[in-house]
Motif scaffolding. Sequence first.
Motif, short mmCIF file in Angstrom:
data_model
loop_
_atom_site.label_atom_id
_atom_site.label_comp_id
_atom_site.label_asym_id
_atom_site.label_seq_id
_atom_site.Cartn_x
_atom_site.Cartn_y
_atom_site.Cartn_z
N GLY A 10 0.81 -1.20 0.00
CA GLY A 10 0.00 0.00 0.00
C GLY A 10 0.85 1.26 0.00
N ASP A 35 -3.51 1.37 -3.48
CA ASP A 35 -4.12 2.13 -2.38
C ASP A 35 -4.42 1.26 -1.15
OD1 ASP A 35 -6.31 0.67 -3.23
OD2 ASP A 35 -7.47 2.40 -3.93
N ARG A 36 -4.08 -0.04 -1.23
CA ARG A 36 -4.28 -0.95 -0.10
C ARG A 36 -3.26 -2.08 -0.19
NH1 ARG A 36 -6.89 -5.64 -1.70
NH2 ARG A 36 -7.94 -5.59 -3.73
N ASN A 37 -3.30 -2.94 0.81
CA ASN A 37 -2.36 -4.05 0.85
C ASN A 37 -2.73 -5.13 -0.16
OD1 ASN A 37 -0.96 -6.48 1.66
ND2 ASN A 37 -0.51 -5.48 3.59
N TRP A 38 -1.73 -5.52 -0.98
CA TRP A 38 -1.92 -6.57 -1.97
C TRP A 38 -0.92 -7.71 -1.75
CZ3 TRP A 38 -5.05 -7.26 -6.45
CH2 TRP A 38 -6.00 -6.26 -6.67
N ASP A 68 -6.39 1.69 -7.46
CA ASP A 68 -7.16 0.62 -6.83
C ASP A 68 -6.82 -0.73 -7.45
OD1 ASP A 68 -8.33 1.15 -9.28
OD2 ASP A 68 -10.39 1.12 -8.54
#
Length: 255
Positions: A10, A35-38, A68
Amino acid sequence: MHILVTNDDGVQAPGLLALAQELRKLAKVTVFAPDRNWSASGHVKTLDRPLRVHEEILADGSSALSTDGAPTDSVALALLGVVQEKIDLVVSGINPHENIGHDVTYSGTVTAAMEAVIGGVPGMAVSLHAPEDFNGSLDYSTAAAVGRRVAVRLLSGGLPQGVFLNINVPYLKESEIKGFMITRQGLRVYRDALDPRVDPHGRPYYWIGGQSPTGVDEAGTDFGALKAGYVSITPLQLDLTSLQALKEMKKWDWS
């Protein structure tokens, strides 16, 4: 020089910020990350929906871009024109835990560097071998400094086409690092376990859990180098062809 910095944890992850700050000593840096944890997302390309891009402000007040999409989407979007200035190098990280052995197929950190090479730009991934039971904020300074040193070498020397670097750094002070070791992929030992459950409607669902993976401590491998206190640098390639199997299979009788 212009370096694109990305990750799979992120855009606001502390490891990414530490890496970007260190690489700014070397070149212009653009941060473009999910925009977030992947984590453990692997090599993803989002084709079934539109991708959104947003401007972000990092903890040090610097600007960044987020999407995203997956880590590989971040790199693809940047190289395809969302970032208009030519990119000379893509650096992915810093992942808080090592990416060794078979991890490279799961890791969004590593596959972001892979996506760079697919796009014709040198790529490298940086991961930190942090203790599993560590509590508190991790110190990314050593890994960031290592990333900068490798980036300097990569930009000056270059790599064969289709090759990128997977870098793993011991959780030590920079002065305690024993050196840099060029390694091959080691053997990762996974201890996954299935946790079946039932939801309130009586329908089964599953978690894949288990204990943290380990590795085989073998000389010349990524895990072996980390255990011995060395930075592991593994050159990886896009061509997954088994040349040994290719040679043997050509002898098969298909009549």
